[in-house]
Write a protein that holds these residues in place. Structure first.
Motif: not given
Length: 278
Positions: A14-18, A250-253
């Motif tokens: 769900m989260l690419p970061d943070g 992917p997560c970022e997409a």
């Protein structure tokens, strides 16, 4: 069979970061909720670190945190809690201290470690939270109430070796797993995202066949295998992709959103984000 309980990992899924959830993922989750699906989170994070994500999604359903150690709703209701025996936690901390390994604890909803270091800073930055340096004696003073302990390492080879060493010494009391190449999770024996998924489904009155799970990392494998149906992120480890029924973007997409539209809502080409064939 329709999906009634959809469980998503956080980091790398769900989260690419943070803690920032994309508008695309939020919209997809809300569409699923409007369709009558219970959408929740299963994460290795502490409950307090997962809470902002649940609030961003606008859901007040039980969150699975600490890799299954705690099931608790954003409003504060505790459904289930499992902690490492205090004596075992003490021995684990001493085991790491003797070897010069970094270890952190989580009792009382607070992240603690012995002293500021690269490992602590890495974890704090990746989770967007702040821990408390308490010294080794401070760690020994907070051995009760830990749903998990965590080791941060230099990489996969070191994690594999240390996880094996911990398992050999403490495997009758705890389960040890790698949630990422440089993270080793230590949880009470028999506790995992899978055990929490099964327990939560039962509490909510759903059969396991009515559940679906999505993830990307090694600690997601038990949950993906236990769920009625499973989805691997496009950025997932090869072992995770192999174990899952489907693969999404992917997560970022915004692969989570794509998975919800395709596999939960069955929207196909009408979905707002591109879908990956599988």
């Amino acid at each position: 069979m329709p999906v009634k309980l959809f469980v998503s990992d956080l980091d790398g899924t769900m989260l690419p970061d943070g803690n920032i959830v994309s508008a695309e993922n939020i919209a997809a989750v809300r569409r699923a909720v409007e369709a009558g699906v219970v959408v929740t989170i299963a994460t290795g994070r502490m409950f307090e670190a997962a809470l902002p994500v649940a609030e961003a999604l606008g859901v007040d359903v039980p969150i699975i945190s600490y890799n299954g150690g705690l099931i608790k709703s954003p409003s504060g209701r505790v459904y289930e809690e499992h902690t490492i025996d205090a004596a075992t936690a003490h021995d684990l901390i001493a085991f790491c201290r003797m070897r010069g390994w970094y270890i952190q604890s989580y009792s009382g909803g607070r992240l603690r470690y012995a002293a500021p270091c690269d490992e602590a800073h890495f974890y704090e930055n990746s989770q967007k939270l702040t821990g408390t340096p308490v010294g080794w004696e401070g760690l020994f003073a907070h051995t009760a109430g830990n749903c998990k302990l965590l080791l941060v390492t230099a990489g996969r080879a070191e994690s594999t070796a240390r996880a094996a060493e911990v398992s050999t010494a403490f495997g009758t009391h705890v389960d040890v797993m790698c949630s990422a190449d440089n993270l080793i999770e230590i949880v009470p024996k028999g506790i995992s995202k899978a055990s929490a998924l099964k327990s939560l489904a039962e509490k909510l009155g759903f059969s396991i066949e009515e559940t679906m799970a999505i993830g990307d990392a090694y600690n997601d494998l038990p949950m993906l295998r236990a769920a009625g149906r499973s989805i691997a992120m496009g950025n997932a480890y090869p072992e995770v992709k192999e174990a899952a029924d489907h693969e999404t973007l992917p997560c970022e997409a915004h692969g989570l959103a794509a998975a919800i539209y395709r596999y939960v809502l069955g929207m196909g080409a009408d979905a707002p984000v591109p879908l990956q064939r599988s």
